[in-house]
Design an enzyme around this catalytic site. Sequence first.
Site, PDB file in Angstrom:
ATOM      1  N   VAL A 319       0.834  -1.199   0.000  1.00 26.85           N
ATOM      2  CA  VAL A 319       0.000   0.000   0.000  1.00 26.85           C
ATOM      3  C   VAL A 319       0.872   1.254   0.000  1.00 26.85           C
ATOM      4  O   VAL A 319       0.589   2.246  -0.678  1.00 26.85           O
ATOM      5  CB  VAL A 319      -0.958   0.002   1.207  1.00 26.85           C
ATOM      6  CG1 VAL A 319      -1.688   1.331   1.324  1.00 26.85           C
ATOM      7  CG2 VAL A 319      -1.958  -1.138   1.083  1.00 26.85           C
ATOM      8  N   ALA A 320       1.968   1.195   0.773  1.00 22.91           N
ATOM      9  CA  ALA A 320       2.870   2.348   0.836  1.00 22.91           C
ATOM     10  C   ALA A 320       3.538   2.598  -0.516  1.00 22.91           C
ATOM     11  O   ALA A 320       3.901   3.741  -0.843  1.00 22.91           O
ATOM     12  CB  ALA A 320       3.925   2.124   1.911  1.00 22.91           C
ATOM     13  N   ILE A 322       2.120   2.259  -3.439  1.00 18.96           N
ATOM     14  CA  ILE A 322       1.180   2.764  -4.448  1.00 18.96           C
ATOM     15  C   ILE A 322       1.144   4.282  -4.397  1.00 18.96           C
ATOM     16  O   ILE A 322       0.891   4.867  -3.336  1.00 18.96           O
ATOM     17  CB  ILE A 322      -0.237   2.194  -4.197  1.00 18.96           C
ATOM     18  CG1 ILE A 322      -0.223   0.672  -4.379  1.00 18.96           C
ATOM     19  CG2 ILE A 322      -1.253   2.850  -5.143  1.00 18.96           C
ATOM     20  CD1 ILE A 322      -1.523   0.014  -4.013  1.00 18.96           C
ATOM     21  N   GLU A 324      -0.793   6.903  -4.485  1.00 18.97           N
ATOM     22  CA  GLU A 324      -2.206   7.263  -4.496  1.00 18.97           C
ATOM     23  C   GLU A 324      -2.454   8.723  -4.892  1.00 18.97           C
ATOM     24  O   GLU A 324      -3.561   9.109  -5.258  1.00 18.97           O
ATOM     25  CB  GLU A 324      -2.848   6.998  -3.129  1.00 18.97           C
ATOM     26  CG  GLU A 324      -2.225   7.755  -1.975  1.00 18.97           C
ATOM     27  CD  GLU A 324      -1.102   6.962  -1.319  1.00 18.97           C
ATOM     28  OE1 GLU A 324      -0.660   7.359  -0.251  1.00 18.97           O
ATOM     29  OE2 GLU A 324      -0.687   5.958  -1.910  1.00 18.97           O
ATOM     30  N   ASP A 366     -10.129  22.359 -41.497  1.00 24.02           N
ATOM     31  CA  ASP A 366     -11.105  22.859 -42.450  1.00 24.02           C
ATOM     32  C   ASP A 366     -10.530  24.140 -43.059  1.00 24.02           C
ATOM     33  O   ASP A 366      -9.648  24.769 -42.471  1.00 24.02           O
ATOM     34  CB  ASP A 366     -12.422  23.143 -41.719  1.00 24.02           C
ATOM     35  CG  ASP A 366     -13.505  23.627 -42.652  1.00 24.02           C
ATOM     36  OD1 ASP A 366     -13.520  23.182 -43.812  1.00 24.02           O
ATOM     37  OD2 ASP A 366     -14.337  24.447 -42.228  1.00 24.02           O
ATOM     38  N   ASP A 728     -15.662  24.245 -38.181  1.00 22.53           N
ATOM     39  CA  ASP A 728     -16.649  25.161 -37.632  1.00 22.53           C
ATOM     40  C   ASP A 728     -18.079  24.822 -38.020  1.00 22.53           C
ATOM     41  O   ASP A 728     -19.016  25.361 -37.459  1.00 22.53           O
ATOM     42  CB  ASP A 728     -16.347  26.605 -38.078  1.00 22.53           C
ATOM     43  CG  ASP A 728     -16.423  26.775 -39.589  1.00 22.53           C
ATOM     44  OD1 ASP A 728     -16.443  25.748 -40.299  1.00 22.53           O
ATOM     45  OD2 ASP A 728     -16.452  27.921 -40.059  1.00 22.53           O
ATOM     46  N   ASP A 732     -18.435  19.296 -40.080  1.00 25.22           N
ATOM     47  CA  ASP A 732     -17.185  18.939 -39.393  1.00 25.22           C
ATOM     48  C   ASP A 732     -17.422  18.138 -38.110  1.00 25.22           C
ATOM     49  O   ASP A 732     -16.487  17.525 -37.587  1.00 25.22           O
ATOM     50  CB  ASP A 732     -16.400  20.204 -39.038  1.00 25.22           C
ATOM     51  CG  ASP A 732     -16.033  21.027 -40.253  1.00 25.22           C
ATOM     52  OD1 ASP A 732     -15.554  20.432 -41.235  1.00 25.22           O
ATOM     53  OD2 ASP A 732     -16.233  22.254 -40.237  1.00 25.22           O
TER      54      ASP A 732
END
Length: 797
Positions: A319-320, A322, A324, A366, A728, A732
């Site tokens: 756990v340590a 990871i 988080e 475009d 636009d 599109d």
Amino acid sequence: MEEKPFPAWSRSMEHCLKEHNVKLGKGLSSFEAEERREMYGWNELKKEKGKPLWRLILQQFDDMLIKILLVAAFISFVLAYLEGNESGHTELEVYVEPLVIFSILMINAVVGIWQETNAEKALEALKSMQCEYAKVQRDGRYIPDLPARELVPGDIVELRVGDKVPADMRIATLTTSSFRVEQSSLTGESMPVIKGTSPVLLDDCELQAKDCMLFAGTTVVNGSCICIVTSIGMNTEIGKVQAQISEASQDEQDTPLTKKLDEFGEMLTTAIGIVCLVVWAMNYRNFITWDSVNPSMWNFYFSFEKCTYYFKIAVTLAVAAIPEGLPAVITTCLALGTRKMAQKHAIVRKLPSVETLGCTTVICSDKTGTLTTNQMSVNEFFTVGENLSTIRVFHVDGTTYNPKDGGISGWCNRNMDESLQALAGICAICNDAGIYRDGYLFRATGLPTEAALKVLVEKMGLPGAKVRNRIRDTEFAFDFSINHNTVRLDCCEWWTKRSKRLAALEFDRVRKSMSVIVHRPTGSNHLLVKGAFESVFERSSHVQLSDGSVALLDESSKWLIMSNVQAMSSKGLRCLGFAFKDDLGEFSDYNSETHPAHKRLLDPANYPEIESNLIFVGVVGLRDPPRDEVHKAIEDCRCAGIKVMVITGDNKSTAEAICKEIALFSDKTSLRGKSFTGKEFMTLPADQQMEILSKPGGVVFSRAEPRHKQDIVRLLKDMGEIVAMTGDGVNDAPALKLADVGIAMGITGTEVAKQAADMILADDNFSTIVSAVAEGRAIYSNMKSFIRWASRNSSGF
């Protein structure tokens, strides 16, 4: 029930009426309309079912790193609970770590759900483009305000200027000599399209070529007509766009950062699993004791309590290990990146698009409204000089409808001679457009070309330098009596007051010109003509010189004028010819509809004869110009290793001219293998398509329909490219949705495009994309560094 396919554009009007079993002048009966509604349904876009909330929540946790954090949070909670039981009392502090992890995950889930629901607004924006009411013929009479959703195939509809087209329709008859439709949002064409009744003799052709068809969501800008409804609801072209948007929504892929985080999560899971097992196994002597008196393979003592204790130690170390805080750090980095981009006019709608933009390898842009201003402007014009062998060319600065944007090169000390006055007068009087102010923008009412001509008149000023300078140095006023934003054009008003318009000979597709009969204070009537250069020039017999005299057009002068026009056309300019006629014969004293000659004006077939033996004045070249900053932005992309491709619905020659001007191609570069229409490209074999897209340098695709844009983007993604798509219009939207990063124009962009995009350019500036890419690359580099740091620290404990 779906409508059966029927290519109305390739059939005669009689065939269409017979196919739909309806007659002009009568329309459908109410009973027939109800029957067809039961068969075809309502004329409305399909309402997409959104994902249920529980599914959206689960999707937010479908990520390897998130799953690891969930397991870590659960184990931390269990360990905290066991620790509390062993000590005999429970303290809140022992639950801080699992609560923090759960809080981070919940915040990320809420942000993800909000983005998911917000993305579906593109479909709602598409629905808002639909017309609400229509003038429909039922039971032999017109219903002026029938709800558009009640339309069925076969309905007879009347359309006038300003109307929004309620369904896909075939034009039956024109009630005016000309009829134009603004359909740029659907097809990408920069100019309003002239429509007619003649069928297109092809069973399969692009949208832009279907001149006898009107499409739902487009707008009538000139003329009126009677139409027959051919497709409704989801079978319309705009309905197909919605289907493509929905399809693109289902095809969304993980961003480059998400993929790296998944790889990191898998590596982390493997490393933590191995470490946990090794730490637990290294302490086997503490929970397994061998019998020293009679040692044997099966003679040992096992302590379950110590085994559990050392397992808890191994899990605690896992756990340590990871990180988080990684999701929170990534979210914070992306959020700060959106703030920086907003300061550079790039508004980010989805956080992951920040880092995706930094990985972009191809920008598909475009043309109309993105690379260009989407505002017609006069680039240059010419008139004949003192003799037939002299042509005077004038270059015009400014690319907007703002009359004070730029001027005419070398014009300051030049008085307007007779031919220039004639040109200015025709531009001002033979014109029905206007200009209004929308915030800081100047926009056109009526035809864009006519609005550009009025801007030219303002830049030319009036005869006499003192008068002209006084007017040009004055701030443009606003006419509050008409519209508080309507721009008052003083020079145009001066010309129109000098000539009273008596009649107009409207534009038509055959002669490609329009003209007005005017009465001047001198007491005589004149005909002022403007139109396509070829059409006006072939009906001209004389030309006006700068001193006001008139000379006969000979072969050498014709060649000189045509060579100058050819030079203008090669620059991508649309050339308009201007002429007038003094000897009007029976129309010389025309004054009202009661005049005997008025009957001739009622039949457009007489217009070519009336517009004959003209006196030619000059030529004006117009275009939708590229933005000033695009050239440098293209060069920056090239230096950054980003390939630029232009995909537009406009015609091929215009697209190629603009691409050369913005230096996507050099003037000497052959466009063979670099310029295709959408239809041409899609007919090529897949391996040849990939070869074209993989070549270095730019590529331009013209006459591209929404499905073409989407297919090109999909093909690039399959090749491993990270694609940013700009646009636009409604056409599109499917490609914007499918691209890794969809970028919409904030000012000229439709609401559909904005809602489908991941990012919006507040200033409609193509160069802003380059700045955003640079910012995205910096953010992406920082986050990769953090992940590497987290990876080293987690693996080393």
